[in-house]
Design a protein around this motif. Sequence first.
Motif, mmCIF file in Angstrom:
data_model
loop_
_atom_site.group_PDB
_atom_site.id
_atom_site.type_symbol
_atom_site.label_atom_id
_atom_site.label_comp_id
_atom_site.label_asym_id
_atom_site.label_seq_id
_atom_site.Cartn_x
_atom_site.Cartn_y
_atom_site.Cartn_z
ATOM 1 N N LEU A 12 -81.377 52.887 50.380
ATOM 2 C CA LEU A 12 -81.889 52.503 51.689
ATOM 3 C C LEU A 12 -81.108 51.277 52.144
ATOM 4 O O LEU A 12 -81.352 50.180 51.704
ATOM 5 N N GLY A 13 -80.165 51.465 53.028
ATOM 6 C CA GLY A 13 -79.346 50.350 53.478
ATOM 7 C C GLY A 13 -78.099 50.206 52.647
ATOM 8 O O GLY A 13 -77.027 49.961 53.169
ATOM 9 N N GLY A 14 -78.227 50.359 51.335
ATOM 10 C CA GLY A 14 -77.112 50.513 50.415
ATOM 11 C C GLY A 14 -76.058 49.428 50.418
ATOM 12 O O GLY A 14 -75.902 48.659 51.337
ATOM 13 N N SER A 15 -75.321 49.364 49.327
ATOM 14 C CA SER A 15 -74.196 48.449 49.218
ATOM 15 C C SER A 15 -72.949 49.155 49.701
ATOM 16 O O SER A 15 -72.960 50.334 50.073
ATOM 17 N N LEU A 16 -71.835 48.447 49.674
ATOM 18 C CA LEU A 16 -70.556 48.987 50.109
ATOM 19 C C LEU A 16 -70.210 50.264 49.353
ATOM 20 O O LEU A 16 -69.815 51.268 49.953
ATOM 21 N N HIS A 17 -70.359 50.260 48.034
ATOM 22 C CA HIS A 17 -69.966 51.422 47.240
ATOM 23 C C HIS A 17 -70.865 52.623 47.502
ATOM 24 O O HIS A 17 -70.400 53.762 47.558
ATOM 25 N N PHE A 18 -72.176 52.378 47.678
ATOM 26 C CA PHE A 18 -73.081 53.470 48.006
ATOM 27 C C PHE A 18 -72.724 54.068 49.369
ATOM 28 O O PHE A 18 -72.726 55.285 49.552
ATOM 29 N N ASP A 19 -72.431 53.204 50.350
ATOM 30 C CA ASP A 19 -72.062 53.688 51.678
ATOM 31 C C ASP A 19 -70.756 54.478 51.623
ATOM 32 O O ASP A 19 -70.606 55.489 52.311
ATOM 33 N N ALA A 20 -69.808 54.019 50.801
ATOM 34 C CA ALA A 20 -68.524 54.711 50.685
ATOM 35 C C ALA A 20 -68.711 56.117 50.119
ATOM 36 O O ALA A 20 -68.152 57.097 50.638
ATOM 37 N N VAL A 70 -61.338 58.147 54.247
ATOM 38 C CA VAL A 70 -62.583 58.342 54.980
ATOM 39 C C VAL A 70 -62.960 57.014 55.616
ATOM 40 O O VAL A 70 -63.018 55.981 54.934
ATOM 41 N N ARG A 71 -63.204 57.039 56.917
ATOM 42 C CA ARG A 71 -63.632 55.817 57.607
ATOM 43 C C ARG A 71 -65.156 55.785 57.657
ATOM 44 O O ARG A 71 -65.806 56.797 57.940
ATOM 45 N N PHE A 72 -65.736 54.605 57.378
ATOM 46 C CA PHE A 72 -67.193 54.481 57.368
ATOM 47 C C PHE A 72 -67.590 53.058 57.727
ATOM 48 O O PHE A 72 -66.744 52.151 57.782
ATOM 49 N N GLN A 73 -68.879 52.866 57.977
ATOM 50 C CA GLN A 73 -69.424 51.562 58.321
ATOM 51 C C GLN A 73 -70.271 51.029 57.168
ATOM 52 O O GLN A 73 -71.027 51.772 56.547
ATOM 53 N N ILE A 80 -61.259 49.325 51.553
ATOM 54 C CA ILE A 80 -60.561 48.194 52.155
ATOM 55 C C ILE A 80 -60.994 48.112 53.612
ATOM 56 O O ILE A 80 -61.195 49.151 54.260
ATOM 57 N N PRO A 81 -61.210 46.908 54.151
ATOM 58 C CA PRO A 81 -61.665 46.793 55.542
ATOM 59 C C PRO A 81 -60.650 47.372 56.513
ATOM 60 O O PRO A 81 -59.433 47.269 56.305
#
Length: 227
Positions: free
Chosen positions: A160-168, A183-186, A212-213
């Motif tokens: 829920l909301g997740g960290s960078l790695h979870f979002d990736a 893959v581009r993501f937010q 990487i940003p």
Amino acid sequence: RCLDRPQLGLGGDGSDWLVRERAPGDVDQARVTRLGPTGEPLETRDESLAYDPRTRPWYRIAQTAVAGQPAWTAPYVFSTLGDPGISASVAWQEEGQTRVLALDVTLERITRAIAGLDLGGEGRGFLFRGDGGVFSPLPEQGTGASHTGDEGFFSAEARLGGSLHFDAVSAWAAAGRPTDRLVRFQSGGQGWWGGFLPLSGEAHAAWVGVTIPVSATAGVLQGRWQV
């Protein structure tokens, strides 16, 4: 069966090797040889096994692979160390009997290697599993991540909301699990590029992800993945 087991103070990288051999029909006994960093034998002993090696993931996957071809397991917990890792194993026939050789590598050793990647100041590398479980020693506070049942892996789908790695990993799964493009993501209010490859070439096993940003140069990733 060969087991990679880090030992502090031995060798240039602080590790030695343990080689376990179990003869056919001798389920609960093994001959153990400890090798130095250059392969020299240091000691040999007999030890009792609290498990039947034929029930372990590395043995089962070797039986289903093409004879003589190595296969990699998904991450699991090693019986002897109690630590998570992955195994490569190969089976072949010799004198009418099945022989199996396996090589174990701890996830801690793999993550140390990933941490050494040159991804720029904000770039990050991480390890995850083919089913989407992200490897982390402990769940991050506030992520809502749920444990997948194997030590150190947490579900990206449940966060829920997740960290960078979870979002990736969530973005990678939604994009169809690509290996040939970024893959581009937010995440955290900014845009990121993520690149993903199976560690062993087998999609069911462990994967390496890098992020990487978008605001930073993606050159380090474009050398392997295409935007």
